[in-house]
Design an enzyme around this catalytic site. Structure first.
Site, PDB file in Angstrom:
ATOM      1  N   ILE A 118      22.421 -32.166  92.073  1.00 19.63           N
ATOM      2  CA  ILE A 118      21.875 -31.625  90.180  1.00 19.63           C
ATOM      3  C   ILE A 118      21.853 -33.055  89.831  1.00 19.63           C
ATOM      4  O   ILE A 118      21.043 -33.390  88.962  1.00 19.63           O
ATOM      5  CB  ILE A 118      22.292 -30.684  90.271  1.00 19.63           C
ATOM      6  CG1 ILE A 118      21.682 -30.226  88.575  1.00 19.63           C
ATOM      7  CG2 ILE A 118      24.674 -31.138  89.364  1.00 19.63           C
ATOM      8  CD1 ILE A 118      22.791 -28.269  88.412  1.00 19.63           C
ATOM      9  N   ASN A 152      18.846 -27.531  90.894  1.00 15.09           N
ATOM     10  CA  ASN A 152      19.731 -26.748  91.044  1.00 15.09           C
ATOM     11  C   ASN A 152      19.368 -25.426  91.360  1.00 15.09           C
ATOM     12  O   ASN A 152      18.893 -25.020  92.251  1.00 15.09           O
ATOM     13  CB  ASN A 152      19.517 -25.911  89.371  1.00 15.09           C
ATOM     14  CG  ASN A 152      20.518 -25.141  88.607  1.00 15.09           C
ATOM     15  OD1 ASN A 152      21.988 -24.943  89.434  1.00 15.09           O
ATOM     16  ND2 ASN A 152      20.441 -25.008  87.301  1.00 15.09           N
ATOM     17  N   ALA A 153      20.729 -25.410  92.824  1.00 13.94           N
ATOM     18  CA  ALA A 153      20.672 -24.615  94.101  1.00 13.94           C
ATOM     19  C   ALA A 153      21.646 -23.483  93.708  1.00 13.94           C
ATOM     20  O   ALA A 153      21.402 -22.470  94.297  1.00 13.94           O
ATOM     21  CB  ALA A 153      21.807 -25.145  94.719  1.00 13.94           C
ATOM     22  N   CYS A 172      30.372 -29.044 100.611  1.00 13.45           N
ATOM     23  CA  CYS A 172      32.030 -29.612 100.558  1.00 13.45           C
ATOM     24  C   CYS A 172      32.138 -30.283  99.075  1.00 13.45           C
ATOM     25  O   CYS A 172      31.373 -30.972  98.942  1.00 13.45           O
ATOM     26  CB  CYS A 172      31.373 -30.967 101.481  1.00 13.45           C
ATOM     27  SG  CYS A 172      30.716 -29.963 103.087  1.00 13.45           S
ATOM     28  N   ASP A 175      32.159 -29.177  93.307  1.00  8.86           N
ATOM     29  CA  ASP A 175      32.918 -28.754  91.829  1.00  8.86           C
ATOM     30  C   ASP A 175      33.820 -27.830  91.121  1.00  8.86           C
ATOM     31  O   ASP A 175      33.873 -26.753  91.424  1.00  8.86           O
ATOM     32  CB  ASP A 175      31.881 -29.296  90.805  1.00  8.86           C
ATOM     33  CG  ASP A 175      33.087 -28.771  89.171  1.00  8.86           C
ATOM     34  OD1 ASP A 175      34.183 -28.903  89.228  1.00  8.86           O
ATOM     35  OD2 ASP A 175      31.895 -29.853  88.255  1.00  8.86           O
ATOM     36  N   GLU A 251      31.838 -38.948 101.572  1.00  6.46           N
ATOM     37  CA  GLU A 251      32.448 -39.306  99.950  1.00  6.46           C
ATOM     38  C   GLU A 251      33.941 -38.455 100.001  1.00  6.46           C
ATOM     39  O   GLU A 251      34.882 -39.190  99.714  1.00  6.46           O
ATOM     40  CB  GLU A 251      31.972 -39.421  98.899  1.00  6.46           C
ATOM     41  CG  GLU A 251      30.877 -40.087  99.552  1.00  6.46           C
ATOM     42  CD  GLU A 251      30.812 -41.671 100.009  1.00  6.46           C
ATOM     43  OE1 GLU A 251      31.445 -41.683  99.371  1.00  6.46           O
ATOM     44  OE2 GLU A 251      29.761 -41.688 100.310  1.00  6.46           O
ATOM     45  N   GLU A 252      33.504 -37.359  99.839  1.00  5.03           N
ATOM     46  CA  GLU A 252      35.407 -36.359  98.628  1.00  5.03           C
ATOM     47  C   GLU A 252      35.925 -36.830 100.225  1.00  5.03           C
ATOM     48  O   GLU A 252      37.827 -37.058  99.873  1.00  5.03           O
ATOM     49  CB  GLU A 252      35.413 -35.255  98.845  1.00  5.03           C
ATOM     50  CG  GLU A 252      34.180 -35.453  97.434  1.00  5.03           C
ATOM     51  CD  GLU A 252      35.123 -36.173  96.408  1.00  5.03           C
ATOM     52  OE1 GLU A 252      36.645 -35.252  96.164  1.00  5.03           O
ATOM     53  OE2 GLU A 252      34.906 -36.507  95.054  1.00  5.03           O
TER      54      GLU A 252
END
Lengths: 276, 509
Positions: A118, A152-153, A172, A175, A251-252
């Site tokens: 997004i 915006n999924a 994955c 938020d 990345e996370e």
């Protein structure tokens, strides 16, 4: 170097160099309920995938304006988008900086996969990353099967994908929206799960991973409670290549690794719709 | 001026029309008034407004104000926010039937403001008296029940109808969010109601009845320990977040020490309500329909989607989407004779005709050009579509006309006819008994016309043209006081549809 100067130079250099993340940073949160300046097709038939996967355009086709599914009879005269040899089958919702896509791409070279993000700058980063990776491998065709777009999924998945089009959906490190009154903004919810079930084919798999235990429990509770999904056993989970990739390559997940944090994984299979 | 009628419903030869917080019934033939039901708070409110209008100016008496706010025992009124700035956020989106504050502004003179409403008396957090306006009104197929929604207190009302126009309150159910669309199931047992957050619930029409076992509620109770923060040192990293986490821990320790028990908040209504589906957008229309022996819930939203879902108990299965609108959708109607045909409209310049079970667009028909023959407008905002056996009737916000089409063999809308009205329509209805008639609720305030409820009779056998009928409804026979409103109030209350259009602003990154 300023951001502007950086992006200008990249453009002049023909996007061949790898993008640097620090020029694409954007705040981590976006309000999924507000009206963003989004571009989306009004229906899947209108979506032109050709700029995203140029290697997968059906060769030798002549545009036929009469054949446009939804829009044919008394509708618009827009030409139908070019036909593709494959449809997107793997979706990464909230793909961030694209680590998962880049790692999955060589695993399923003939399957089209798409990341949705997004935040505009972050999705631009992933597109630039894919572009430079494609240019680095001009003959092998590597990374031709991945792409990313800003969307915006929570609102517009059915605009992009037909019923039962997808075989895998990845969610994955979403938020976590810690505050209770923000829980409606969580990407897994009772009502949104019906939409994931709509675009996922029976037998398809929904992958979730997070480092927030409460969010993990939330996702498991909500997907367990949804009659279209069943939890996949731990044994089967361990055999799945994608689980290894999503636990190590995003990345996370790397950040969690560095901080020695926990990772919670849950997989769900899309069940057949009941007889009616 | 007295608040105009804004919702109409019929059963047989009885007409129900709502005006502010009141529902009045009339006989269709001749138009004599039968009975009035008043929202308990609305009555007091209306009386105060009438007094105020008589006095000409001044504040609402403090006593009346306090009274109306303490009477809100069921659910506290939503606090009015300060006038939202130009930035767009979800809560700034004007809601369908949005109820602004009313009496606070009354008699302050300056009514010629266009959009820029005086901010005085709108201090953030200060409680304003509420306007209890009925925003949805529907009769069950057998006419034995009338369902109404009052906007300000988000309450769903079910009335028993004795067949002669008299309503008896059978239940009142305050919903979690303001309902914006509703439909009654074909078997008359369930009310399916969608709200401005897109969530849709199934409720037993009879509050004593139960649908459990027949619905699949998607609602999941999330279990978490309220005495444990959801975040931990692994999930937050920035200095500021770590500090607030530490503070959370300390606050919890303190509470534990003092043995303070946190009162569980009553989040969910006590009556039976099953969450059946949800859009991540304001729900603007909802139909429950049967096709080839199967039942469906058809929903539409502000984000251009029409969604077809299986009816309960398989309400978690989405069958199809009807996609093609480029602007918000505001109304849908399904044909009785061709049960697979759906007509939809909203902010687009055209009406869309669909084969809804498959999600196929059959045709589009321009409506803007017809609207432009009536008013000088850039856009249309379709406020209601009626699909009756004599044709398809459409009204648009702020355009004093009814447009009528017929469906052709080729599934297009043909032969547009325009019936001009003396004022802007707020609702329409086509009744077939005892004889065909077209009923229109007119904005009598904006257009300064004497009556707000008009009846038209067909001027030809095919019902393609209409003329004012001899019926005139006895509007003065309403029991109790009618709310006095200004033109500005009416604008805020009944002209919110165009506000659903998205303002595509440049975002800051």
């Amino acid at each position: 170097m300023s951001k502007e100067a950086y992006h200008k130079r990249r453009e002049e250099d023909g996007l061949a160099s790898r993008p640097q993340k620090r020029f694409y940073r954007q705040r981590a949160h976006a309000n999924p309920f507000s009206d963003h300046e989004l571009v989306y097709p009004s229906c899947p038939n209108e979506m032109d995938w050709s700029p995203y996967y140029p290697h997968f355009i059906t060769p030798g086709q002549v545009p036929d304006p009469a054949k446009n599914g939804h829009e044919s009879p008394a509708g618009s005269v827009d030409a139908a988008p070019p036909r593709m040899t494959a449809n997107v089958e793997i979706l990464d919702i909230g793909c961030g900086f694209g680590g998962l896509l880049m790692a999955l791409s060589p695993l399923y070279p003939d399957t089209l996969m798409l990341g949705l993000e997004i935040r505009s700058k972050v999705s631009q980063f992933v597109r630039d990353l894919i572009q430079s990776s494609r240019l680095e491998n001009p003959t092998s065709g590597a990374y031709q099967n991945v792409s990313c777009l800003r969307a915006n999924a929570m609102k517009f998945l059915p605009n992009f994908f037909r019923k039962a089009q997808l075989s895998k959906i990845f969610i994955c490190f979403p938020d976590p929206h810690f505050k209770a009154r923000k829980h409606k903004a969580r990407i897994v919810s009772a009502t949104l799960n019906s939409e994931y079930a709509y675009i996922l084919r029976p037998g398809g798999i929904l992958y979730t991973i997070t480092d927030v235990e409460d969010l993990h429990l939330w996702m498991v509770e909500h997907l367990d409670a949804h009659p279209s999904f069943e939890r996949i056993s731990k044994e089967e989970e361990e055999k799945d290549d994608c689980v290894r990739v999503m636990s190590t390559e995003t990345e996370e997940s790397k950040k969690v690794e560095r901080n020695k944090g926990p990772k919670y994984v849950a997989l769900f299979r899309r069940l057949e719709d009941p007889a009616w | 001026m007295r608040i105009p009628y804004n919702c109409v419903a019929t059963h047989g030869d009885i007409l129900f029309a709502s005006r502010g917080g009141q529902i009045q019934s009339f006989k269709l033939q001749g138009g004599p008034a039968l009975s009035t039901w008043s929202h308990p708070e609305a009555d007091r409110e209306a009386a105060a407004s009438v007094e105020l209008a008589k006095a000409g100016s001044g504040e609402i008496p403090q006593a009346a104000r306090a009274e109306s706010s303490t009477a809100e025992d069921e659910r506290p009124a939503k606090r009015q926010r300060a006038e939202p700035g130009p930035e767009v956020e979800t809560s700034a989106v004007p809601q369908k039937g949005e109820v602004g504050e009313k009496s606070g502004q009354k008699g302050k003179g300056n009514k010629r403001d266009d959009g820029a409403h005086p901010v005085s008396g709108r201090n953030p957090g200060s409680k304003q008296p509420d306007t209890h306006v009925i925003i949805l009104l529907q009769a069950s197929a057998d006419g034995r029940h009338i369902i109404a929604v009052s906007g300000q207190d988000k309450t769903l009302w079910v009335f028993e109808h004795d067949g002669n126009g008299t309503l008896k309150e059978s239940s009142r159910r305050p919903m979690p969010k303001r309902p914006s669309a509703l439909s009654i199931s074909p078997d008359g047992r369930a009310i399916v109601v969608g709200d401005k957050f897109g969530d849709t619930y199934a409720l037993p029409l009879d509050a004593a009845d139960s649908l459990s076992g027949e619905t699949t509620s998607l609602l999941v109770k999330h279990h978490r320990d309220p005495n444990k923060p959801t975040a931990n040192e692994h999930t937050v990293h920035s200095k500021i977040n770590l500090r607030s986490l530490e503070m959370q821990h300390r606050a919890l320790e303190r509470r534990e020490k003092d043995a303070v028990k946190e009162e569980p908040k009553p989040e969910e209504p006590a009556f039976e309500h099953a969450l059946v589906l949800g859009h991540v957008s304001m729900l603007t229309g909802l139909l429950v329909r049967e096709y080839r022996g199967r039942r469906y819930i058809i929903t539409c939203d502000r984000d251009e989607h029409i969604r077809v879902t299986r009816y309960i108990p398989q309400n978690y299965v989405i069958e199809s989407f009807c996609l093609g609108h480029k602007e918000f959708i505001n109304s849908m109607a399904v044909s009785e004779t061709n049960p697979e045909i759906l007509v939809s409209g909203g902010g687009d310049d055209a009406l869309f005709v669909w084969d809804w079970p498959t999600g196929t667009l059959l045709s589009k028909t321009d409506i803007l050009s017809h609207a432009r023959n009536v008013s000088d407008v850039q856009h249309v905002a379709v406020s209601k579509i009626i699909y009756s056996n004599v044709g398809i009737f459409v009204i648009c916000e702020g355009i004093p006309a009814v447009f009528q089409w017929t469906l052709s063999e080729a599934r297009t809308l043909n032969n547009c006819r325009t019936l001009r009205l003396p004022g802007n329509p707020l609702d329409i209805l086509v009744s077939s008994s005892p004889e065909p008639s077209l009923l229109v609720a007119i904005d009598s305030v904006e257009n300064e016309v004497p009556s707000s409820l008009l009846a038209y009779a067909p001027a030809d056998k095919e019902c393609t043209s209409w003329a004012r009928s001899a019926t005139s409804f006895d509007e003065s026979a309403i029991e109790g006081s009618v709310l006095e409103v200004s033109t500005a109030d009416v604008k805020k209350l009944f002209y919110a549809i165009e506000g659903l259009r998205k303002i595509r602003i440049q975002e800051e990154e």
